[in-house]
Every structure is written in C-alpha cells, then in structure tokens.
Design an enzyme around this catalytic site. Structure first.
Site, PDB file in Angstrom:
ATOM      1  N   HIS A   1       4.163   1.366  -1.366  1.00 57.77           N
ATOM      2  CA  HIS A   1       4.425   2.438  -0.397  1.00 57.77           C
ATOM      3  C   HIS A   1       5.658   3.272  -0.761  1.00 57.77           C
ATOM      4  O   HIS A   1       6.170   4.016   0.090  1.00 57.77           O
ATOM      5  CB  HIS A   1       4.600   1.847   1.010  1.00 57.77           C
ATOM      6  CG  HIS A   1       3.338   1.271   1.585  1.00 57.77           C
ATOM      7  ND1 HIS A   1       2.174   2.005   1.710  1.00 57.77           N
ATOM      8  CD2 HIS A   1       3.054   0.029   2.056  1.00 57.77           C
ATOM      9  CE1 HIS A   1       1.230   1.240   2.241  1.00 57.77           C
ATOM     10  NE2 HIS A   1       1.745   0.038   2.455  1.00 57.77           N
TER      11      HIS A   1
ATOM     12  N   HIS B   1       5.486  -7.258  -6.703  1.00 59.37           N
ATOM     13  CA  HIS B   1       4.839  -6.743  -5.496  1.00 59.37           C
ATOM     14  C   HIS B   1       3.340  -6.651  -5.763  1.00 59.37           C
ATOM     15  O   HIS B   1       2.875  -5.746  -6.460  1.00 59.37           O
ATOM     16  CB  HIS B   1       5.421  -5.360  -5.184  1.00 59.37           C
ATOM     17  CG  HIS B   1       5.150  -4.880  -3.801  1.00 59.37           C
ATOM     18  ND1 HIS B   1       5.902  -5.271  -2.707  1.00 59.37           N
ATOM     19  CD2 HIS B   1       4.216  -4.033  -3.308  1.00 59.37           C
ATOM     20  CE1 HIS B   1       5.450  -4.677  -1.613  1.00 59.37           C
ATOM     21  NE2 HIS B   1       4.415  -3.927  -1.957  1.00 59.37           N
TER      22      HIS B   1
END
Length: 266
Positions: free
Chosen positions: A68, A151
């Site tokens: 994000h 991630h």
C-alpha cells in the site's frame, strides 16, 4: 543488539496504540533499534507525513512499508526527504522514488534494515530473491546485522525466503497478513524468523477493517469499500529479536501481543 519490530499500523486506532504502548515497550525491552511497519497508517492504506512523524515521535527509528506504499499520494510529497522511511526494495528498479533499505548507526555498529515485497497473490514487482541476493551481498560488506521486513501474502513464500537467506541475514520478519503467527524461531544458521508479526490497530475488526463490509463481501461478492474499524478495542503485534553484534546471528526471538486477551505487563 536488540531489535523491536512492530507490525502493520492500521489507521488512527493503530497510531493511538503506538502513542500509548510503544514508549512502554521500549522502556520494558530497551531495544537499540525500533522498526515499525506503517503502510496502513492513514485510513488503512498508505501513509502521509503527519502519520510518519507521529510514528517517529513516539519511538520508531525506522518506518517500513509494503504493497500500500503508493495508495496515499501524499507520500510522494515527502518520501525524498524521509531518510528513515523505506519501501520495498524490489519495486521497479530505478522507476519509483524512495529507498528500499537504510543503515542505522548504533554505537560502534551499523544495522541494515531492508524492506521487500513478495510476489504470490500480490501486485507485480521485481523478484525479491534476486534483488535480495545482490542487496544483501552489498550490505554485508558494511555490516553483519541485517534485518528484513518481508511483506508478503503466503506463509510459504515467507518461509522460503527465510530459509534461502538463513545465515546471511539476522532476521526475517513477515508483515502484511495482520494476524500474528505462532512460529517464532531461529533457523539453524542463525536467522530469526516469524511468518507474521501481526497488526497494530482495531482488535474487533476483520484485519482491522469494519466487520460488516467484509462479511457482506464474502456473502454477496458485491464491490464494497473497506473502512478501518476505528471504534472498539485495539491490539498491538510486535516481536523482540536479540542479535550477536559480532556475528550478526540471532540469539533469541520473542513474539509480543498487547490486547484485551493479552494485557500489557510492565
């Protein structure tokens, strides 16, 4: 060397947990380096300068990101002037702003912190294994203390990365899936590993989002807007990793949770 790593900060609730508990965690564990994943810090998607400074103010030394990173366009206004903010190093090489790693001086030692993103069930990115091979080789010429925020969506990709770089990095801490896993361990060659450190934010949401919208999406498959569940109880997911300064190998890893079911004990 002691590292404190705090998982994905989600919205205002996550920022409030950081303000309340990060100073208390630092007082309890006395880490030399504190890493906080902030990719969900503003409204659950992305980060702005206010949120970034908030994390630093309350004790973060380094703020890492994830898929994000670009969801809040405000990041482009300050990322060039944010030396303690790192985004995945395997984002399109040379095509995006920011940096994928940083070095932090701690007394006579330097600690390298690297941010990488997995590719399984994620937006396209460069190969994290290939990028890490070159980057970690370069960093190890400067320091043996290398911590990776990996991630990624799947446990298998996180485990594969940790095993691939066992003994070459000090720790691989997984982020993104927002649920802390029960597999904190030290691999045979000395790399600390945790599949996912968990999230920091709404405890009674679904991965931090309002329950009703998520449930309805599963029931009817209709498009819906996910909003952060800002009201209710909160949680904080973290881990503490101890490293040997001279070898870079991990000697201990401990998962930490703070929520109504796991109250903070000073």
């Amino acid at each position: 060397m002691r590292i404190l790593f705090v998982g994905d900060v989600v919205g205002n609730a996550g920022q409030a947990m950081i303000a309340t508990y990060l100073p208390r965690l630092k007082q309890k564990f006395h880490p030399q380096v504190t890493i906080v994943n902030g990719e969900n810090a503003t409204r659950g998607r992305g980060i702005d300068q206010t949120a970034y400074k908030h994390l630093l103010l309350h004790g973060a030394d380094i703020v890492s990101m994830g898929n994000h990173t670009w969801d809040n366009p405000a990041i482009e206004d300050f990322i060039h002037d944010a030396p303690r903010l790192i985004r995945p190093a395997n984002f399109s090489a040379g095509q995006v702003p920011g940096q994928g790693f940083t070095l932090m001086k701690v007394n006579a030692f330097e600690v390298a912190v690297v941010n990488l993103q997995g590719r399984v069930f994620m937006n396209p990115s460069d190969d994290p294994f290939a990028v890490a091979t070159d980057l970690i080789t370069e960093l190890r010429q400067k320091t043996k203390l290398v911590v990776v925020d990996f991630h990624a969506e799947t446990t298998s990709e996180k485990e594969a990365f940790a095993w691939c770089f066992d003994g070459k990095v000090s720790a691989v801490i997984g982020t993104h899936t927002h649920v802390q896993t029960n597999d904190a361990r030290i691999l045979p060659a000395g790399t600390a590993f945790l599949s996912d450190v968990g999230m920091t934010g709404p405890y009674d949401g679904i991965l931090g989002m309002q329950r009703s919208n998520v449930i309805n999406r599963f029931i009817n498959q209709m498009p819906t807007r996910f909003e952060v569940a800002e009201n209710g109880r909160n949680t904080l997911g973290a881990c503490v990793v101890d490293l040997d300064d001279n070898t870079g190998k991990a000697t201990k890893i401990q998962a930490v949770q703070i929520n109504p079911d796991h109250p903070f004990i000073s």
